[in-house]
Design a protein around this motif. Structure first.
Motif, PDB file in Angstrom:
ATOM      1  N   ASP A 118       0.843  -1.193   0.000  1.00 30.54           N
ATOM      2  CA  ASP A 118       0.000   0.000   0.000  1.00 30.54           C
ATOM      3  C   ASP A 118       0.884   1.251   0.000  1.00 30.54           C
ATOM      4  O   ASP A 118       0.655   2.184  -0.768  1.00 30.54           O
ATOM      5  CB  ASP A 118      -0.897  -0.029   1.232  1.00 30.54           C
ATOM      6  N   ASN A 119       1.891   1.256   0.863  1.00 26.68           N
ATOM      7  CA  ASN A 119       2.810   2.398   0.915  1.00 26.68           C
ATOM      8  C   ASN A 119       3.499   2.605  -0.422  1.00 26.68           C
ATOM      9  O   ASN A 119       3.661   3.729  -0.884  1.00 26.68           O
ATOM     10  CB  ASN A 119       3.880   2.182   1.997  1.00 26.68           C
ATOM     11  N   MET A 120       3.905   1.518  -1.013  1.00 19.25           N
ATOM     12  CA  MET A 120       4.607   1.634  -2.285  1.00 19.25           C
ATOM     13  C   MET A 120       3.711   2.285  -3.341  1.00 19.25           C
ATOM     14  O   MET A 120       4.129   3.198  -4.056  1.00 19.25           O
ATOM     15  CB  MET A 120       5.045   0.252  -2.753  1.00 19.25           C
ATOM     16  N   LEU A 121       2.457   1.845  -3.400  1.00 17.37           N
ATOM     17  CA  LEU A 121       1.546   2.438  -4.380  1.00 17.37           C
ATOM     18  C   LEU A 121       1.312   3.912  -4.054  1.00 17.37           C
ATOM     19  O   LEU A 121       1.231   4.753  -4.951  1.00 17.37           O
ATOM     20  CB  LEU A 121       0.223   1.677  -4.430  1.00 17.37           C
ATOM     21  N   ASN A 122       1.228   4.232  -2.759  1.00 21.39           N
ATOM     22  CA  ASN A 122       1.049   5.633  -2.374  1.00 21.39           C
ATOM     23  C   ASN A 122       2.235   6.477  -2.817  1.00 21.39           C
ATOM     24  O   ASN A 122       2.066   7.606  -3.275  1.00 21.39           O
ATOM     25  CB  ASN A 122       0.864   5.756  -0.857  1.00 21.39           C
ATOM     26  N   GLU A 123       3.430   5.915  -2.666  1.00 24.19           N
ATOM     27  CA  GLU A 123       4.634   6.643  -3.088  1.00 24.19           C
ATOM     28  C   GLU A 123       4.604   6.887  -4.598  1.00 24.19           C
ATOM     29  O   GLU A 123       4.890   7.987  -5.061  1.00 24.19           O
ATOM     30  CB  GLU A 123       5.892   5.832  -2.736  1.00 24.19           C
ATOM     31  N   ILE A 124       4.265   5.857  -5.315  1.00 29.34           N
ATOM     32  CA  ILE A 124       4.211   6.008  -6.780  1.00 29.34           C
ATOM     33  C   ILE A 124       3.190   7.087  -7.141  1.00 29.34           C
ATOM     34  O   ILE A 124       3.432   7.939  -7.987  1.00 29.34           O
ATOM     35  CB  ILE A 124       3.847   4.669  -7.473  1.00 29.34           C
ATOM     36  N   GLU A 125       2.077   7.060  -6.440  1.00 27.81           N
ATOM     37  CA  GLU A 125       1.020   8.029  -6.737  1.00 27.81           C
ATOM     38  C   GLU A 125       1.481   9.451  -6.433  1.00 27.81           C
ATOM     39  O   GLU A 125       1.201  10.386  -7.180  1.00 27.81           O
ATOM     40  CB  GLU A 125      -0.239   7.702  -5.937  1.00 27.81           C
ATOM     41  N   LYS A 126       2.186   9.607  -5.310  1.00 32.49           N
ATOM     42  CA  LYS A 126       2.639  10.931  -4.882  1.00 32.49           C
ATOM     43  C   LYS A 126       3.506  11.583  -5.955  1.00 32.49           C
ATOM     44  O   LYS A 126       3.447  12.782  -6.183  1.00 32.49           O
ATOM     45  CB  LYS A 126       3.433  10.791  -3.578  1.00 32.49           C
ATOM     46  N   ASP A 127       4.283  10.765  -6.606  1.00 32.17           N
ATOM     47  CA  ASP A 127       5.191  11.295  -7.613  1.00 32.17           C
ATOM     48  C   ASP A 127       4.576  11.293  -9.000  1.00 32.17           C
ATOM     49  O   ASP A 127       5.277  11.528  -9.986  1.00 32.17           O
ATOM     50  CB  ASP A 127       6.486  10.473  -7.628  1.00 32.17           C
ATOM     51  N   ALA A 128       3.310  11.021  -9.037  1.00 30.57           N
ATOM     52  CA  ALA A 128       2.675  10.835 -10.338  1.00 30.57           C
ATOM     53  C   ALA A 128       2.764  12.090 -11.195  1.00 30.57           C
ATOM     54  O   ALA A 128       2.857  12.010 -12.422  1.00 30.57           O
ATOM     55  CB  ALA A 128       1.232  10.425 -10.160  1.00 30.57           C
ATOM     56  N   ILE A 157      -3.233   3.348 -10.374  1.00 36.00           N
ATOM     57  CA  ILE A 157      -3.193   3.595  -8.926  1.00 36.00           C
ATOM     58  C   ILE A 157      -4.155   4.726  -8.573  1.00 36.00           C
ATOM     59  O   ILE A 157      -4.932   4.625  -7.620  1.00 36.00           O
ATOM     60  CB  ILE A 157      -1.756   3.956  -8.467  1.00 36.00           C
ATOM     61  N   LYS A 158      -4.091   5.793  -9.376  1.00 37.80           N
ATOM     62  CA  LYS A 158      -4.980   6.937  -9.098  1.00 37.80           C
ATOM     63  C   LYS A 158      -6.450   6.533  -9.260  1.00 37.80           C
ATOM     64  O   LYS A 158      -7.292   6.827  -8.431  1.00 37.80           O
ATOM     65  CB  LYS A 158      -4.664   8.088 -10.071  1.00 37.80           C
ATOM     66  N   GLU A 159      -6.694   5.845 -10.350  1.00 41.85           N
ATOM     67  CA  GLU A 159      -8.079   5.507 -10.701  1.00 41.85           C
ATOM     68  C   GLU A 159      -8.730   4.577  -9.666  1.00 41.85           C
ATOM     69  O   GLU A 159      -9.923   4.664  -9.396  1.00 41.85           O
ATOM     70  CB  GLU A 159      -8.029   4.838 -12.076  1.00 41.85           C
ATOM     71  N   THR A 160      -7.938   3.685  -9.086  1.00 43.10           N
ATOM     72  CA  THR A 160      -8.542   2.648  -8.233  1.00 43.10           C
ATOM     73  C   THR A 160      -8.376   2.938  -6.744  1.00 43.10           C
ATOM     74  O   THR A 160      -8.664   2.086  -5.906  1.00 43.10           O
ATOM     75  CB  THR A 160      -7.895   1.270  -8.510  1.00 43.10           C
ATOM     76  N   LYS A 161      -7.920   4.140  -6.448  1.00 46.18           N
ATOM     77  CA  LYS A 161      -7.594   4.455  -5.058  1.00 46.18           C
ATOM     78  C   LYS A 161      -8.774   4.174  -4.111  1.00 46.18           C
ATOM     79  O   LYS A 161      -8.600   3.682  -2.996  1.00 46.18           O
ATOM     80  CB  LYS A 161      -7.193   5.922  -4.980  1.00 46.18           C
ATOM     81  N   ALA A 162      -9.974   4.482  -4.588  1.00 48.29           N
ATOM     82  CA  ALA A 162     -11.149   4.395  -3.708  1.00 48.29           C
ATOM     83  C   ALA A 162     -11.378   2.984  -3.173  1.00 48.29           C
ATOM     84  O   ALA A 162     -11.899   2.805  -2.068  1.00 48.29           O
ATOM     85  CB  ALA A 162     -12.382   4.870  -4.457  1.00 48.29           C
ATOM     86  N   VAL A 163     -10.995   1.977  -3.929  1.00 50.92           N
ATOM     87  CA  VAL A 163     -11.346   0.611  -3.516  1.00 50.92           C
ATOM     88  C   VAL A 163     -10.322   0.046  -2.520  1.00 50.92           C
ATOM     89  O   VAL A 163     -10.546  -0.995  -1.910  1.00 50.92           O
ATOM     90  CB  VAL A 163     -11.506  -0.310  -4.757  1.00 50.92           C
ATOM     91  N   ARG A 164      -9.204   0.752  -2.354  1.00 52.52           N
ATOM     92  CA  ARG A 164      -8.185   0.258  -1.426  1.00 52.52           C
ATOM     93  C   ARG A 164      -8.483   0.717  -0.020  1.00 52.52           C
ATOM     94  O   ARG A 164      -8.666   1.898   0.240  1.00 52.52           O
ATOM     95  CB  ARG A 164      -6.798   0.758  -1.861  1.00 52.52           C
ATOM     96  N   PHE A 165      -8.516  -0.212   0.906  1.00 52.47           N
ATOM     97  CA  PHE A 165      -8.786   0.160   2.299  1.00 52.47           C
ATOM     98  C   PHE A 165      -7.993  -0.736   3.235  1.00 52.47           C
ATOM     99  O   PHE A 165      -8.123  -1.956   3.216  1.00 52.47           O
ATOM    100  CB  PHE A 165     -10.287   0.051   2.594  1.00 52.47           C
ATOM    101  N   GLU A 166      -7.170  -0.108   4.041  1.00 54.34           N
ATOM    102  CA  GLU A 166      -6.275  -0.864   4.924  1.00 54.34           C
ATOM    103  C   GLU A 166      -6.800  -0.925   6.354  1.00 54.34           C
ATOM    104  O   GLU A 166      -6.245  -1.612   7.200  1.00 54.34           O
ATOM    105  CB  GLU A 166      -4.884  -0.209   4.935  1.00 54.34           C
ATOM    106  N   GLY A 167      -7.853  -0.147   6.634  1.00 56.31           N
ATOM    107  CA  GLY A 167      -8.307  -0.017   8.026  1.00 56.31           C
ATOM    108  C   GLY A 167      -9.229  -1.131   8.464  1.00 56.31           C
ATOM    109  O   GLY A 167      -9.336  -2.182   7.828  1.00 56.31           O
TER     110      GLY A 167
END
Ligand code: ADP
Ligand code: MG
Length: 741
Positions: free
Chosen positions: A439-449, A545-555
């Motif tokens: 999850d963190n890795m995808l967030n990092e990739i997204e941040k630099d998108a 990653i951007k498009e599918t962000k909504a479906v990811r939930f870690e909580g």
């Protein structure tokens, strides 16, 4: 005055307390020495090994080729095969054969024919032809088809599916050869659950191969979904079971007060398995091993008297058949041990329900040596493999994000409504858990998108190449996620314990195939302008990653906040089965399923109608059962006890005293009154629903009115259970069913 002598519940308690474990059934050789599992594993199946031994070499080769290509078997091969099969089967004492298929009832069906024929001279002989092996025409007009067949053309054909091993069922004194089959109409419509699995697997294979070819893995020829099913179930003693009309009729307790002890001490989970249960498990597993079902793990589950069995994963189509066999064997062998195996999603309120985690991945089943056998959800070792993994992961996210509603529908049933969406249960929202590091890795990739980060920079900065170690460390588990990534597979956990895995796997395959196809298109587009393939892949990954962000939930998926959050994210939250099922016939789903040629529009609608009808029938059976239990068992017990109390009150009064039980009596009358009011409401609601024409309208009313009324009535009855003297209460109590074995 005690009522315990005439109360069958007390006899049941006595019976249960004197039970002992059944003796060992471990198979032994002729000298009485115990056999290894591997010695008898698959002995009741007509495996490829058997075929090879019994068939001429060229016929065997031709069969293997045909089975792999999915083409029709030619009659010469079929005849030779049928003959060899019959010889083998008769050596084992098999007398009958059947096509074993999965109608849309959620279970399996079979109609037996003997090998017996009368020859031209009037002599009895055994015969089994290739034509009989390939196809049969059961008079199956009573299976639900959701309006696909009218009765004048009710013919359905069962046709052999050679991808799943033939086996014989050895039950009591009879042995029957079972030929795993699809069940289709005269016009070729899927009347069953398996056809969809096979077609969806083809769709998945086609799209995955396209992607692999684009990535340079040009030798890949076939990809197959893999499946490992963790089957949860409860056991209760049959002496109790037979005294509970609700369990007999509906598989769950429709009433029952909670005991002070439930699962809060967590003393059952992974605890030592009770001896009687272990004897049962051992016999059930022995049966499964003979059938070639790779049962691997057994343990206590969270709730008291809840257990799990999990196999080694297999190709999805075979794994689904094997799960059907597992459910059947659990139920059958449990009885031999004086248990009833409850596969219902929520047999008991207040403790955990039962699911069937569908561990799903996809692997290359045909291709060059560099790729055959590879699990595409395994990150791999090289940068190329890592990127391939990322794309497959993104495709899955894309599919689940886009078709979250459809996947919710895939697992919708009246039983599963108690596990997802009900009062005590987590919300019925499909989200994906990836684990902290991924999850963190995808967030990092997204941040630099927004930055024009080159692929090489990204690899260094984001550690894409660290993926394999990331995966190894990815041991954190989120038990609250309905769809979780667990290292090299996804766990579709929302599937119900009693469900067939067929539709969940079919729709998951389709959703992911769609995700892959979209990624293929995007990649082809990017490749036109990117300097390197890696750059193009990386750009696509960023977009997804951007498009599918909504479906990811870690909580915590069970928390109330998640419902609010999920709604803000726009994720579908379909609380009841009728709501969820409508997703199957949404324009988006129809486009998906017809586009992939998995179902025609007719077949899709049929699945919807069949499921709505099953929902209605099941909940109505529950409603009527509850009504009858309350009328004939609960109220009479409460009346009887209230009479005893009233006699005491009257006796005290006659000597000029106020009896202390007066207070209890008046409370009892009060609760009895409320119970009767709710009972009348239940009767009225059932009658109204039964008089309705439209099945869809019925379903809505059942969800909105019948179920809440049943809950309200149950509440009053459970209150009565805590008030009525123990020896007047007719139904085995939770504390007995869950804690005595
Ligand atoms: P858990 O900790 O969830 O019990 P296990 O490793 O025991 O995890 O696996 C659970 C199930 O997942 C088993 O049936 C196992 O065979 C299956 N499984 C493991 N790897 C895969 C895979 N790549 N694809 C599908 N199923 C798998
Ligand atoms: Mg698991």
């Amino acid at each position: 005055m005690s009522n315990s002598g005439s109360n069958p519940r007390f006899n049941a308690i006595q019976t249960v307390s004197s039970r002992t474990p059944n003796g060992s059934v471990a198979p032994r050789d002729e000298n009485g020495a115990p056999l290894k599992i591997s010695d008898y594993y698959g002995m009741n199946t007509f495996s490829q090994k058997q075929m090879k031994q019994k068939l001429p070499n060229d016929i065997f080769k031709r069969f293997i080729q045909t089975a792999q290509s999915g083409k029709k078997l030619d009659i010469e091969v079929a005849n030779a095969l049928a003959h060899a099969m019959k010889e083998w089967a008769m050596e084992q004492g098999v007398t009958h054969y059947c096509h074993w298929f999965q109608p849309q009832t959620g279970t399996t069906a079979e109609k037996h024919d003997s090998f017996l024929t009368i020859d031209g001279q009037g002599n009895p002989i055994e015969r089994f032809s290739g034509a009989q092996l390939i196809q049969s025409e059961p008079d199956a007009s009573s299976f639900p088809s959701g309006g696909m067949r009218t009765t004048f053309e009710a013919r359905g054909y069962a046709a052999w599916d050679p991808t799943s091993p033939i086996f014989f069922a050895d039950i009591g004194n009879s042995k029957t050869l079972c030929i795993p089959s699809v069940f289709i109409s005269y016009h070729g419509d899927a009347l069953d659950e398996k056809t969809g699995v096979l077609r969806s697997n083809e769709a998945l294979s086609e799209s995955a191969c396209k992607l692999l070819h684009l990535l340079g893995d040009t030798s890949a020829r076939a990809v197959n979904a893999s499946l490992g099913t963790e089957q949860e179930y409860f056991l209760i003693d049959r002496a109790f079971y037979t005294l509970r009309p609700d369990l007999i009729m509906s598989g769950r307790t429709l009433l029952g007060a909670h005991p002070p002890k439930g699962q809060q001490l967590e003393d059952h989970y992974f605890g030592s398995i009770p001896a009687r249960v272990l004897a049962f498990m051992t016999e059930a597993e022995t049966e499964l091993f003979k059938l070639g079902v790779p049962a691997k793990t057994r343990h206590n589950e969270v709730a008291p008297m809840q257990f799990e069995t999990a196999p080694i994963f297999e190709e999805a189509n075979v794994a689904i058949d094997h799960n059907h066999l597992t459910m059947e064997v659990l139920k059958r062998i449990a009885k031999k041990h004086n248990f009833e195996a409850l596969l219902h999603e929520k047999p008991f309120a207040g403790v955990n329900g039962s699911g069937k985690h569908n561990n799903w991945s996809m692997s290359v089943t045909a291709g060059g040596p560099e790729i055959e056998g590879i699990n595409l959800l395994e990150p791999g070792k090289t940068p190329h493999q890592n990127l391939r993994f990322l794309l497959i992961l993104m495709s899955t996210l894309k599919g689940v994000h886009k078709h979250a509603g459809l996947l919710r529908a895939a697992i919708a049933s009246s039983g599963n409504d108690h596990r997802l969406g009900a009062n005590e249960a987590p919300p019925a929202i499909i989200s994906v858990f990836l684990g902290n590091m991924l999850d963190n890795m995808l967030n990092e990739i997204e941040k630099d998108a927004h930055k024009e980060l080159s692929y090489v920079e990204a690899v260094i900065k984001l550690g894409v190449s660290r993926l394999p170690t990331v995966m190894k460390d990815n041991t954190d588990r989120n038990r609250t996620s309905p769809f979780a990534f667990t290292g090299n597979k996804f766990e579709f956990r929302a599937v119900g314990a009693s469900a067939s895995c067929s539709l969940p796997v079919t729709l998951l395959n389709c959703a992911v195939a769609d995700g892959i196809n979209e990624i293929v298109v995007a990649l082809e587009e990017r490749m036109k302008t990117s300097k390197t393939k890696e750059e193009a892949i990386f750009a696509v990954v960023k977009d997804v990653i951007k498009e599918t962000k909504a479906v990811r939930f870690e909580g915590n998926g069970y928390s109330g906040d998640w419902v609010v959050d999920a709604e803000k994210r726009g994720l579908p939250h379909l609380k009841t089965t009728p709501q969820a099922l409508h997703e199957i016939i949404s324009p988006k789903s129809i486009k998906l399923l017809t586009g992939l040629k998995v179902f025609s529009e007719n077949e899709i609608k049929s699945r919807f109608h069949v499921r709505i009808e099953i929902y209605n029938k099941k909940v109505l059976i529950e409603g009527e059962t509850l009504q009858s239990i309350v009328e004939t068992q609960i109220l009479p017990a409460a009346y009887q006890y209230s009479t005893v109390l009233a006699e005491g009150v009257a006796a005290a009064k006659s000597v000029g005293l106020q009896a202390p039980q007066t207070e209890v009596l008046s409370k009892l009358y009060q609760v009895l009154g409320s119970a009767q009011t709710e009972l009348k409401k239940l009767e009225r609601t059932i009658a109204q629903i039964q008089s309705m024409e439209s099945e869809e309208a019925k379903a809505d009313k059942i969800a909105a009115e019948l179920k809440p009324t049943m809950d309200a009535l149950r509440k009053e009855c459970d209150q009565l259970e805590t008030m009525v003297a123990d020896d007047y209460w007719p139904l085995p109590k939770y504390r007995e069913m869950l804690f005595l074995a």
